[in-house]
Design a protein around this motif. Structure first.
Motif, PDB file in Angstrom:
ATOM      1  N   THR A 141      -5.449 -20.166 -17.443  1.00 51.42           N
ATOM      2  CA  THR A 141      -5.829 -21.473 -16.905  1.00 51.42           C
ATOM      3  C   THR A 141      -7.331 -21.674 -17.092  1.00 51.42           C
ATOM      4  O   THR A 141      -8.032 -20.823 -17.641  1.00 51.42           O
ATOM      5  CB  THR A 141      -5.457 -21.588 -15.423  1.00 51.42           C
ATOM      6  OG1 THR A 141      -6.286 -20.701 -14.660  1.00 51.42           O
ATOM      7  CG2 THR A 141      -3.994 -21.240 -15.197  1.00 51.42           C
ATOM      8  N   ASP A 142      -7.831 -22.779 -16.606  1.00 50.62           N
ATOM      9  CA  ASP A 142      -9.227 -23.139 -16.838  1.00 50.62           C
ATOM     10  C   ASP A 142     -10.195 -22.505 -15.849  1.00 50.62           C
ATOM     11  O   ASP A 142     -11.410 -22.666 -15.992  1.00 50.62           O
ATOM     12  CB  ASP A 142      -9.373 -24.672 -16.746  1.00 50.62           C
ATOM     13  CG  ASP A 142      -8.474 -25.384 -17.742  1.00 50.62           C
ATOM     14  OD1 ASP A 142      -8.859 -25.482 -18.910  1.00 50.62           O
ATOM     15  OD2 ASP A 142      -7.380 -25.826 -17.342  1.00 50.62           O
ATOM     16  N   TYR A 191       6.503 -25.886 -15.198  1.00 48.40           N
ATOM     17  CA  TYR A 191       5.451 -26.701 -14.596  1.00 48.40           C
ATOM     18  C   TYR A 191       4.779 -25.883 -13.499  1.00 48.40           C
ATOM     19  O   TYR A 191       5.451 -25.316 -12.620  1.00 48.40           O
ATOM     20  CB  TYR A 191       6.033 -27.976 -13.981  1.00 48.40           C
ATOM     21  CG  TYR A 191       6.772 -28.846 -14.965  1.00 48.40           C
ATOM     22  CD1 TYR A 191       6.103 -29.775 -15.744  1.00 48.40           C
ATOM     23  CD2 TYR A 191       8.151 -28.720 -15.125  1.00 48.40           C
ATOM     24  CE1 TYR A 191       6.789 -30.580 -16.652  1.00 48.40           C
ATOM     25  CE2 TYR A 191       8.839 -29.512 -16.026  1.00 48.40           C
ATOM     26  CZ  TYR A 191       8.153 -30.442 -16.787  1.00 48.40           C
ATOM     27  OH  TYR A 191       8.832 -31.222 -17.689  1.00 48.40           O
ATOM     28  N   THR A 251       0.945 -25.416 -10.993  1.00 48.04           N
ATOM     29  CA  THR A 251      -0.376 -25.898 -10.602  1.00 48.04           C
ATOM     30  C   THR A 251      -1.352 -24.730 -10.543  1.00 48.04           C
ATOM     31  O   THR A 251      -0.983 -23.595 -10.242  1.00 48.04           O
ATOM     32  CB  THR A 251      -0.341 -26.577  -9.221  1.00 48.04           C
ATOM     33  OG1 THR A 251       0.278 -25.691  -8.277  1.00 48.04           O
ATOM     34  CG2 THR A 251       0.428 -27.878  -9.264  1.00 48.04           C
ATOM     35  N   TYR A 303      -0.151 -27.944 -15.148  1.00 47.69           N
ATOM     36  CA  TYR A 303       0.090 -27.533 -16.529  1.00 47.69           C
ATOM     37  C   TYR A 303       1.593 -27.577 -16.809  1.00 47.69           C
ATOM     38  O   TYR A 303       2.391 -27.097 -16.002  1.00 47.69           O
ATOM     39  CB  TYR A 303      -0.397 -26.107 -16.768  1.00 47.69           C
ATOM     40  CG  TYR A 303      -1.853 -25.878 -16.442  1.00 47.69           C
ATOM     41  CD1 TYR A 303      -2.843 -25.998 -17.421  1.00 47.69           C
ATOM     42  CD2 TYR A 303      -2.238 -25.508 -15.153  1.00 47.69           C
ATOM     43  CE1 TYR A 303      -4.177 -25.769 -17.122  1.00 47.69           C
ATOM     44  CE2 TYR A 303      -3.571 -25.280 -14.847  1.00 47.69           C
ATOM     45  CZ  TYR A 303      -4.539 -25.413 -15.832  1.00 47.69           C
ATOM     46  OH  TYR A 303      -5.857 -25.186 -15.527  1.00 47.69           O
ATOM     47  N   LEU A 313       4.153 -26.055 -19.595  1.00 46.00           N
ATOM     48  CA  LEU A 313       4.141 -25.026 -20.625  1.00 46.00           C
ATOM     49  C   LEU A 313       5.537 -24.837 -21.206  1.00 46.00           C
ATOM     50  O   LEU A 313       6.544 -24.997 -20.505  1.00 46.00           O
ATOM     51  CB  LEU A 313       3.677 -23.686 -20.038  1.00 46.00           C
ATOM     52  CG  LEU A 313       2.348 -23.676 -19.282  1.00 46.00           C
ATOM     53  CD1 LEU A 313       2.124 -22.317 -18.641  1.00 46.00           C
ATOM     54  CD2 LEU A 313       1.195 -24.028 -20.207  1.00 46.00           C
ATOM     55  N   LEU A 359       0.897 -24.716 -24.310  1.00 45.71           N
ATOM     56  CA  LEU A 359       0.570 -25.854 -23.457  1.00 45.71           C
ATOM     57  C   LEU A 359       1.158 -27.130 -24.046  1.00 45.71           C
ATOM     58  O   LEU A 359       0.868 -27.494 -25.188  1.00 45.71           O
ATOM     59  CB  LEU A 359      -0.955 -25.996 -23.319  1.00 45.71           C
ATOM     60  CG  LEU A 359      -1.449 -27.165 -22.468  1.00 45.71           C
ATOM     61  CD1 LEU A 359      -1.033 -26.991 -21.010  1.00 45.71           C
ATOM     62  CD2 LEU A 359      -2.965 -27.305 -22.570  1.00 45.71           C
ATOM     63  N   TRP A 417       1.268 -30.194 -21.981  1.00 50.10           N
ATOM     64  CA  TRP A 417       0.294 -31.169 -21.485  1.00 50.10           C
ATOM     65  C   TRP A 417      -0.382 -30.625 -20.239  1.00 50.10           C
ATOM     66  O   TRP A 417       0.104 -29.677 -19.625  1.00 50.10           O
ATOM     67  CB  TRP A 417       0.903 -32.545 -21.211  1.00 50.10           C
ATOM     68  CG  TRP A 417       2.102 -32.640 -20.308  1.00 50.10           C
ATOM     69  CD1 TRP A 417       3.399 -32.807 -20.668  1.00 50.10           C
ATOM     70  CD2 TRP A 417       2.108 -32.605 -18.857  1.00 50.10           C
ATOM     71  NE1 TRP A 417       4.221 -32.871 -19.566  1.00 50.10           N
ATOM     72  CE2 TRP A 417       3.453 -32.762 -18.439  1.00 50.10           C
ATOM     73  CE3 TRP A 417       1.117 -32.476 -17.883  1.00 50.10           C
ATOM     74  CZ2 TRP A 417       3.827 -32.776 -17.098  1.00 50.10           C
ATOM     75  CZ3 TRP A 417       1.488 -32.484 -16.548  1.00 50.10           C
ATOM     76  CH2 TRP A 417       2.829 -32.632 -16.158  1.00 50.10           C
ATOM     77  N   LYS A 418      -1.492 -31.227 -19.889  1.00 49.86           N
ATOM     78  CA  LYS A 418      -2.255 -30.839 -18.700  1.00 49.86           C
ATOM     79  C   LYS A 418      -2.726 -32.099 -18.003  1.00 49.86           C
ATOM     80  O   LYS A 418      -3.110 -33.072 -18.660  1.00 49.86           O
ATOM     81  CB  LYS A 418      -3.462 -29.973 -19.095  1.00 49.86           C
ATOM     82  CG  LYS A 418      -4.330 -29.547 -17.928  1.00 49.86           C
ATOM     83  CD  LYS A 418      -5.494 -28.656 -18.383  1.00 49.86           C
ATOM     84  CE  LYS A 418      -6.591 -29.461 -19.035  1.00 49.86           C
ATOM     85  NZ  LYS A 418      -7.783 -28.638 -19.334  1.00 49.86           N
ATOM     86  N   ASP A 455      -5.417 -33.216 -14.967  1.00 49.56           N
ATOM     87  CA  ASP A 455      -6.489 -32.852 -14.032  1.00 49.56           C
ATOM     88  C   ASP A 455      -6.752 -34.041 -13.118  1.00 49.56           C
ATOM     89  O   ASP A 455      -7.228 -35.083 -13.580  1.00 49.56           O
ATOM     90  CB  ASP A 455      -7.755 -32.491 -14.798  1.00 49.56           C
ATOM     91  CG  ASP A 455      -8.874 -31.977 -13.895  1.00 49.56           C
ATOM     92  OD1 ASP A 455      -8.763 -32.113 -12.655  1.00 49.56           O
ATOM     93  OD2 ASP A 455      -9.865 -31.443 -14.418  1.00 49.56           O
TER      94      ASP A 455
END
Length: 723
Positions: A79-80, A97, A99, A106, A108, A115, A117-118, A120
């Motif tokens: 993750t980020d 899916y 969080t 996210y 996946l 990935l 889609w994401k 934020d």
């Protein structure tokens, strides 16, 4: 030319396959609804607890006691961020899916971890101060092609499951007036989304709300504690509750936030909520003339269509220790004295395992599953605990078991119908409760009515041993019929992960030490482990894609204990990760964690013990929840002992003026003076120099101290077990 044609055909087929998978996915995801969650397909994981009973049991058995030793990493996804992860993944027909930190969602590929889609939600970083227990999120809900989740700044958002596009968004609270947060996962049923909130430590009034799954329109709201009687009552339940409070509790918020467990009972068409602690914790302050303070620390049954009150059972009357009832609620059918009953199984913070009739709300039995000393037992006639003489910390500091972390926190339990056992991530802990000399209610600050700091420990090695040896965890297998332990596996550290039980005869759990583990469900024998390189708190899930079984778990150290305990190590936390395993997985080994960067501490500002003690008190009041006990951080949030010179040179600008608030470090000029900042800075620098001096000791001396403190800590833990 032939080669070119083949490339064109290959490209067309590839694009066609992508479109086909998107359309198939869109069709299948749309089928997630009340009926499909009830049907409980073993191939997917459609709801937080898998189905509405929330037993977290999977019928899949391709991974079993005979072959689990061959389980290995199939894929991982970074993750980020590198903070705590607590989410339960939702898996729908090959798409996962989840969080992460700051409420980021996210999507996946469940086969590969790619990935898709994401999303934020852009949570303002300064709102992290209002989150008592890290910038965590426990997951999404899926319903009719939508992925729905709550954000740290108390929004509820619905996304398109296929694209991640925002479909609707609502504010569930006015955060300009009150410090509400959301960290829990929503629940969905009958076209409605149910969500609560957090913020009791900061002085809010708890409630749970229902929203239309298609539009986000609020359908109803049930408050868990009464407001000012002079303003009238929302319903009869609030009028009845007000009779159990005294003083001017509404000026302090009252608390009672529904920050985690919400369970829909499709058999009885009832919604159960677990209600949290009081605000402030100290009942003597919020309700000075006594009273049970409904509906704090209660399980409450509501009508899911209207939000109307049906029944309640209060597990901890006049709650004064942060003994929430928000822990995992599990639904079951069981034989009670020869009669089949529909029941709730509940192991809340207070250390007792409850069996509650979910038709009437009557408590059927309650037995201690952890180390406790605040109550001796429950009276079955009254349903009330029989408190011990030292339960209430009225005049003198009192050591109480369990601590405010509870004997069980948010990490979910699991149940196996094969063994008839409930598996609980138990915490064995203690805390010295001491009422504050004078209570001052501060908006947006911790308002507990007790002192958080414990006895000062100057030696970092001893501090670590006291944290890791006296406060420990275990995996407990509990027989809910006999109301007794079947077996128990000790863990070296506290704050271990949630549970998953499978038809393969296995129980999966992550550990605070940084392992993913598999045990035999019948006797607790450890059969498999994997080094995750960071603490693992989140609960695992399992699913199949193309007939192959996978196990997925999130790895990221943090949360309440992860931040406050801040266990010392020389490496920085890695990116928080999604880890997925299968038999014969061939993913590369996880990279080693980077070393922490440590800067030379400045010279001590003072040797005045009064100033240093003042600084320590301020540190525990305003810094400890994020930066760790005795300024020992886990590294995800800066370790204040190892700051570069520029931070010390600009200490007041950071701490008072909030020049770094966009990074999450808000200013405290509203509660701290320049003299306060000096004392706080002096304490932090003192801790930095103590750490430096400790590290400079000869290795042989460190080894002897480690050995000696280990014995001392074990003896203290043994002695405290009798307190």
């Amino acid at each position: 030319m032939l080669k070119l044609s083949r490339n064109i055909v290959s490209s067309v087929l590839c694009v066609a396959a992508i479109f086909h998978s998107l359309f198939v996915f869109a069709d299948t995801s749309a089928t997630v609804n009340t009926e499909s969650i009830i049907a409980n397909s073993p191939d997917n994981w459609l709801s937080y607890g898998k189905d509405y009973k929330e037993q977290r049991y999977s019928e899949l058995d391709k991974i079993n006691v005979g072959n689990v030793a061959d389980l290995s990493l199939a894929w991982s996804f970074d993750t980020d961020f590198n903070r705590g992860l607590e989410a339960t993944p939702i898996v729908i027909d090959g798409v996962l899916y989840v969080t992460g930190n700051w409420s980021v969602v996210y999507a996946l590929d469940a086969r590969s971890g790619k990935l898709l889609w994401k999303y934020d939600p852009q949570v303002p970083r300064e709102w992290a101060k209002m989150a008592c227990c890290d910038v965590v999120n426990r997951g999404v809900a899926a319903y009719e092609g939508k992925i729905i989740f709550g954000t740290l700044d108390a929004r509820l958002i619905a996304l398109d499951a296929a694209s991640g596009e925002n479909l609707w968004e609502v504010a569930t609270a006015d955060i300009t007036a009150y410090p509400y947060t959301i960290t829990g996962a929503p629940r969905v049923a009958k076209g409605k989304v149910f969500i609560g909130n957090g913020g009791a430590e900061y002085g809010v009034r708890g409630y749970v709300s229902a929203y239309d799954v298609n539009t986000g329109e609020q359908l109803w709201r049930f408050y868990t504690v009464p407001a000012n009687p002079a303003d009238g009552f929302e319903n009869d339940a609030m009028e009845a509750a007000a009779k159990t409070w005294t003083g001017k509790w509404w000026e302090y918020g009252g608390g009672g936030t529904v920050w985690d467990s919400i369970v829909y009972d499709n058999e009885l068409d009832q919604l159960y909520i677990g209600v949290g602690n009081g605000s402030p914790w100290n009942a003597k302050i919020r309700s000075p003339e006594g009273g049970d303070n409904l509906y704090l620390s209660s399980v409450v049954a509501l009508n899911p269509d209207s939000g109307e009150y049906i029944w309640h059972y209060q597990e901890t009357p006049a709650e004064s220790w942060d003994y929430t009832a928000t822990q995992h609620i599990m639904l079951a059918d069981m034989d009670v004295n020869g009669e089949q009953r529909k029941v709730i199984w509940h192991a809340p913070k207070n250390g007792f395992f409850f069996v509650i009739d979910r038709v009437s709300g009557k408590m059927l039995s309650a037995e201690p599953y952890g180390d406790i000393n605040w109550a001796s037992h429950y009276d079955l006639e009254t349903g009330r605990p029989v408190e011990t003489e030292n339960a209430r910390f009225l005049d003198e500091p009192t050591i109480i078991r369990p601590s405010s972390m509870g004997a069980h926190n948010w990490q979910p339990m699991a149940y196996s119908p094969q063994t008839g056992l409930v598996y609980i991530p138990v915490i064995n802990s203690l805390f010295e409760y001491k009422a504050v000399d004078e209570y001052l209610h501060e908006w947006g600050q911790w308002n507990l009515g007790i002192y958080l700091q414990q006895q000062s420990v100057s030696d970092p090695i001893l501090a670590q041993f006291l944290t890791s040896k006296i406060t420990q965890g275990s995996l407990l297998a509990w027989d809910p019929v006999k109301q007794e332990a079947a077996w128990e596996v000790p863990h070296k550290l506290t704050w271990n992960g949630g549970l998953l039980a499978t038809a393969g005869g296995l129980v999966f759990q992550g550990s605070a030490e940084g392992q993913v583990l598999a045990f035999r469900a019948d006797n607790g024998e450890k059969l498999w482990s994997f080094e995750a390189n960071t603490g693992v708190m989140a609960p695992p899930v399992t699913y199949t894609v193309d007939g192959e079984q996978y196990v997925t778990i999130l790895a990221g150290w943090g949360g309440a204990f992860g931040l406050i305990a801040g266990l010392e190590n020389d490496v920085a936390p890695p990116p928080s990760r999604v880890l997925t395993f299968k038999l014969g997985g061939s993913a590369p080994q996880l990279p080693a964690n980077p070393l922490k960067q440590k800067f030379e501490p400045p010279a001590r500002l003072t040797d005045d013990e009064a100033i240093l003690e003042k600084g320590r008190g301020l540190y525990y009041a305003y810094c400890n929840a994020c930066h760790g006990t005795e300024a020992i951080s886990n590294g995800a949030i800066p370790d204040l002992r190892h700051l570069p010179k520029a931070f010390h040179d600009n200490f007041n600008a950071i701490v008072l003026d909030g020049v770094m608030k966009k990074a999450g470090m808000v200013g405290f000029s509203d509660v701290l003076s320049e003299d306060d900042a000096f004392a706080l800075h002096a304490y932090i620098i003192e801790q930095a120099n103590v750490d430096k001096e400790s590290r400079a000791q000869p290795s042989w001396l460190i080894s002897i101290k480690t050995w000696f403190y280990g014995i001392v800590a074990k003896l203290l833990g043994f002695a405290m077990s009798f307190s």
